[in-house]
Scaffold this active site. Structure first.
Site, PDB file in Angstrom:
ATOM      1  N   LYS A  25       0.843  -1.202   0.000  1.00  0.00           N
ATOM      2  CA  LYS A  25       0.000   0.000   0.000  1.00  0.00           C
ATOM      3  C   LYS A  25       0.878   1.252   0.000  1.00  0.00           C
ATOM      4  CE  LYS A  25      -1.692   1.505   3.882  1.00  0.00           C
ATOM      5  NZ  LYS A  25      -2.438   1.992   5.058  1.00  0.00           N
ATOM      6  N   ASP A  52      -7.783   1.811  -0.598  1.00  0.00           N
ATOM      7  CA  ASP A  52      -6.930   2.996  -0.481  1.00  0.00           C
ATOM      8  C   ASP A  52      -6.325   3.433  -1.818  1.00  0.00           C
ATOM      9  OD1 ASP A  52      -7.525   3.012   2.167  1.00  0.00           O
ATOM     10  OD2 ASP A  52      -5.452   3.020   2.881  1.00  0.00           O
ATOM     11  N   ASN A  96     -10.653   6.537   4.268  1.00  0.00           N
ATOM     12  CA  ASN A  96      -9.858   6.523   5.496  1.00  0.00           C
ATOM     13  C   ASN A  96      -8.395   6.292   5.139  1.00  0.00           C
ATOM     14  OD1 ASN A  96      -9.271   6.646   8.179  1.00  0.00           O
ATOM     15  ND2 ASN A  96     -10.206   4.683   8.740  1.00  0.00           N
ATOM     16  N   GLN A 182       4.067  10.265   8.121  1.00  0.00           N
ATOM     17  CA  GLN A 182       3.406  10.606   6.855  1.00  0.00           C
ATOM     18  C   GLN A 182       3.463  12.105   6.574  1.00  0.00           C
ATOM     19  OE1 GLN A 182      -0.531   8.974   6.621  1.00  0.00           O
ATOM     20  NE2 GLN A 182       0.185   6.864   6.566  1.00  0.00           N
ATOM     21  N   ASP A 330       3.056  -0.888  12.082  1.00  0.00           N
ATOM     22  CA  ASP A 330       1.947  -1.680  11.539  1.00  0.00           C
ATOM     23  C   ASP A 330       2.155  -3.170  11.786  1.00  0.00           C
ATOM     24  OD1 ASP A 330       0.790   0.615  10.768  1.00  0.00           O
ATOM     25  OD2 ASP A 330       0.881   0.240   8.603  1.00  0.00           O
ATOM     26  N   GLU A 358      -6.177   3.870  11.783  1.00  0.00           N
ATOM     27  CA  GLU A 358      -7.544   3.657  11.344  1.00  0.00           C
ATOM     28  C   GLU A 358      -8.514   3.645  12.525  1.00  0.00           C
ATOM     29  OE1 GLU A 358      -4.916   2.635   9.958  1.00  0.00           O
ATOM     30  OE2 GLU A 358      -5.187   2.172   7.827  1.00  0.00           O
ATOM     31  N   HIS A 405      -8.447  -2.784   8.731  1.00  0.00           N
ATOM     32  CA  HIS A 405      -7.947  -3.986   8.060  1.00  0.00           C
ATOM     33  C   HIS A 405      -6.954  -4.770   8.916  1.00  0.00           C
ATOM     34  CE1 HIS A 405      -4.336  -1.523   6.456  1.00  0.00           C
ATOM     35  NE2 HIS A 405      -4.998  -0.770   7.308  1.00  0.00           N
ATOM     36  N   ARG A 406      -6.056  -4.045   9.586  1.00  0.00           N
ATOM     37  CA  ARG A 406      -5.016  -4.782  10.338  1.00  0.00           C
ATOM     38  C   ARG A 406      -5.604  -5.471  11.564  1.00  0.00           C
ATOM     39  NH1 ARG A 406      -1.225  -4.333   7.255  1.00  0.00           N
ATOM     40  NH2 ARG A 406      -0.725  -2.393   6.189  1.00  0.00           N
ATOM     41  N   LYS A 436      -9.062  -2.648   2.518  1.00  0.00           N
ATOM     42  CA  LYS A 436      -8.228  -1.446   2.510  1.00  0.00           C
ATOM     43  C   LYS A 436      -6.854  -1.729   1.911  1.00  0.00           C
ATOM     44  CE  LYS A 436      -7.598   2.442   5.591  1.00  0.00           C
ATOM     45  NZ  LYS A 436      -6.317   3.033   5.352  1.00  0.00           N
TER      46      LYS A 436
END
Ligand code: DC
Length: 674
Positions: A25, A52, A96, A182, A330, A358, A405-406, A436
């Site tokens: 991603k 995404d 998101n 980010q 993550d 998220e 998702h995670r 996602k």
């Protein structure tokens, strides 16, 4: 894709085989943005296709990029660093996707400052709770006009500018590094747009978190012609005269964070054979590849090379670890799930960023692991997990996934609990959120995971011809995310193959051999026989008639028995036919015997045939139906009759949805979760 309210995963015991990972991603959305800002066309291979990236692609289209592609290859024609949409106010909906919101905010803010225009950036409710203030402050230092449309410090944002405006790049841009990397990535990706006569400097205040993601950004910028000079993680300089140059062709490697679930699965359940993971390997540029070190510290046995990894169980139970996870926030979530299988207490620290993802991932993970029976302590930026105190303490939990998702992927690992002495299925609520980053996550997991047959739940739907079994079974299977067996299709395929091979209808042995050698393949709604699509041919009346005849032959029934059993695979099976509950799956968890009046069934069959362009008349159909019922009921082997423990359902006056609701209600009464 499991677009269903919940997915029940049976207790799993083993993984083996090969998985191929979807594209990363982080790389996908960075490459898309860079390609979108560059001049010319970039051909992107193995781009992730997920929620995404769809969001990013749509945003690029809206700002004037050309996007084309066929799945494997995506072509993006960039805007060449110029915004030509000043006439209208654009509203971009970014779901998101933090990897879209942050860099687009930066890039578009610079573009409207210079080229003019108004752009609104919005997301789902959760996105409007994810901080962006530090990035906005940095953009304002550059002279950009950025307004908050909701709460200060959070999206939605309005970016505004007049054509000919100036971007002030003279002074170093200061940015806090401890909330989200980010923000820095966003600036690094965007600032070459302002490239001019002077170098542009970014200075990071405080310790930068998630450094490896910044490494990805720098590596990709280089592919697009921008060589950032750096002083550790404190000072970054974009040289004077920097300009994006599309690399023509770029390949997206598999997602290292997605790999973590399979690395964990291999460490937990790669007992008899290793699990091979392809698409990402030891040469990865993604920081989350370091998850391998952590998994090894917990006991995994890992080998690998460029583009591949193989994992199997080493130490068992796994070993608890104490780990600073700043470098892989993550993938670190996966360690929290692995901790369910470790002896002792696993402590993961420096994970404050989990709280602004998220969902609040620390709170979410703590709540759900506790539901499973684990002991969890959570703090501002750490989590401690101890497995259930004894094997019988594993609880049948319905787990929330928080539109994250995670969370969903991590929690799926709890289904391996039989290996730690538990024996319970796991219910995952709203499993679709994996879309996602990994839309096929569960299909991929179920492709390599297996368990003992009795643990794989089966629902059988038996009943006379045209009672609507097939439709009911496929509706129930779709709503549970399970496999389906249309056993009638196997008898029909035997009949069709016999007709095509000129086998006489009275040659029982030869018909048995035909059944034993069927080259059948089911693929979504299509049935393939000997490599040809026979979906329609199987529905012909002569085929049905011969099927009814061949299905009375013991040799045929026996030949098809093992084939039918092979459909029982995780996560579960809905099987329809005549003897599913009585002979083939006598241990099924729920047996339904479906009936409808002969008149109603004849009408349904007529409609079905007409919709397929096959002609028939009602009286003929009804007579044929009743004759077939009589044959199916009276034959010596596996006659059509309800299993003693079957629940009867007369659907004469029910819609398919109502019938499915009834069956699912029965199922939920049997398969109960806390
Ligand atoms: O359900 P259907 O019409 O597609 O089934 C075709 C024939 O196969 C039907 O005449 C009965 C037979 N059959 C069977 O004997 N046992 C099953 N489990 C399924 C079908």
């Amino acid at each position: 894709m499991f677009d269903i309210p919940h997915l029940d995963v049976p207790p799993l015991r083993r993984v083996a085989g090969t998985v191929r990972l979807p594209g990363s991603k982080s790389i996908s959305n960075r490459v898309l943005l860079l390609a979108g800002l560059s001049e010319g066309i970039t051909e992107i291979h193995d781009l992730l296709d997920s929620d995404d990236t769809q969001v990013m692609l749509e945003a690029l289209r809206q700002i004037g990029c050309g996007v084309a592609g066929d799945g494997a290859v995506t072509q993006v024609r960039g805007i060449g660093g110029r915004l030509r949409t000043a006439a209208q106010r654009l509203v971009l909906h970014l779901g998101n996707a933090g990897t879209a919101m942050r860099p687009l905010a930066a890039a578009l803010a610079l573009l409207v400052t210079r080229d003019g225009g108004e752009i609104e950036l919005r997301g789902v409710a959760r996105m409007h709770e994810r901080p962006i203030g530090d990035l906005v402050d940095a953009l304002r230092q550059l002279g950009a006009q950025v307004e908050y449309l909701g709460h200060d410090g959070f999206p939605p944002l309005l970016l505004r500018g007049q054509a000919g405006g100036a971007v002030h790049t003279g002074a170093p841009i200061r940015l806090r590094g401890d909330v989200s990397s980010q923000f820095l990535t966003a600036l690094l990706l965007a600032l070459p747009l302002a490239g001019g006569a002077q170098p542009i400097v970014i200075e990071v205040d405080g310790e930068l978190i998630s450094k490896p993601y910044v490494e990805i950004t720098l590596a990709l910028l280089q592919r697009f012609g921008i060589v950032v000079q750096r002083d550790g993680f404190e000072r970054f300089t974009i040289p004077a005269g920097s300009r994006y140059r599309a690399p023509q062709r770029i390949h997206v490697e598999g997602d290292a964070s997605s790999a973590s679930y399979f690395i964990a699965a291999g460490a937990i359940a790669g007992v008899e054979a290793p699990l091979r993971i392809e698409g990402v390997g030891l040469d990865s540029i993604q920081g989350d590849i370091r998850f391998i070190d952590a998994a090894q510290a917990m006991g995994a046995r890992v080998t690998g090379g460029p583009g591949w990894i193989e994992v199997r169980r080493g130490a068992w139970p796994l070993q608890a670890v104490t780990l600073d996870c700043n470098h892989m926030p993550d993938a670190a979530m996966t360690l929290a799930a692995m901790a369910l299988y470790a002896s002792g207490r696993t402590r993961l620290t420096h994970i404050g960023s989990w709280r602004v993802k998220e969902t609040d991932r620390i709170a979410a993970m703590a709540a759900e692991l506790r539901k499973l029976g684990a002991t969890v302590v959570d703090g501002a930026d750490f989590i401690e997990v101890e497995p259930p105190a004894s094997p019988d303490r594993w609880r049948r939990a319905a787990l929330h996934t928080y539109d994250d998702h995670r969370m969903a992927m991590c929690l799926s690992l709890a289904a391996f609990n039989p290996l730690a002495g538990g024996h319970v299925p796991v219910r995952l609520l709203d499993p679709r959120c994996v879309g996602k980053t990994f839309p096929d996550y569960f299909e991929t997991l179920f492709g390599v995971a297996s368990t003992d047959t009795p643990d794989i739940p089966v629902i059988t739907v038996d009943g006379p011809t045209a009672s609507g079994k097939g439709t009911l079974a496929s509706t129930v299977a779709a709503r549970l995310g399970w496999h389906q067996l249309d056993s009638g299709a196997l008898y029909r395929a035997t009949a069709l193959a016999a007709m095509r091979r000129d086998v006489a209808a009275d040659d029982a042995d030869a018909l048995g051999r035909v059944a034993a050698s069927l080259a059948l393949r089911f693929e979504a709604d299509t049935v393939w026989l000997d490599g040809a699509d026979v979906t329609l041919a199987l529905r012909h009346e002569e085929v049905g008639k011969l099927a009814s005849h061949v299905s009375a032959l013991p040799a045929v029934r026996q030949a098809l028995h093992a084939l039918q059993l092979s459909f029982r695979r995780v996560p579960g099976l809905v099987a329809d036919g005549r003897d599913m509950g009585t002979v083939v799956f006598p241990d099924a968890s729920l047996k339904v015997f479906l009936t409808a009046s002969a008149a109603m069934r004849a009408e349904r069959r007529l409609k079905q045939l007409i919709s397929k362009g096959i002609s028939a008349t009602l009286p003929d159909l009804r007579a044929e139906l009743e004759a077939r019922d009589a044959r199916d009921v009276n034959r010596a082997v596996s006659p059509l009759k309800p299993a003693p423990d079957a629940l009867q359902l007369d659907n004469s006056s029910l819609t398919i949805e109502q019938s499915a609701d009834r069956v699912l209600q029965w199922w939920n009464e049997r398969y109960v979760f806390d």
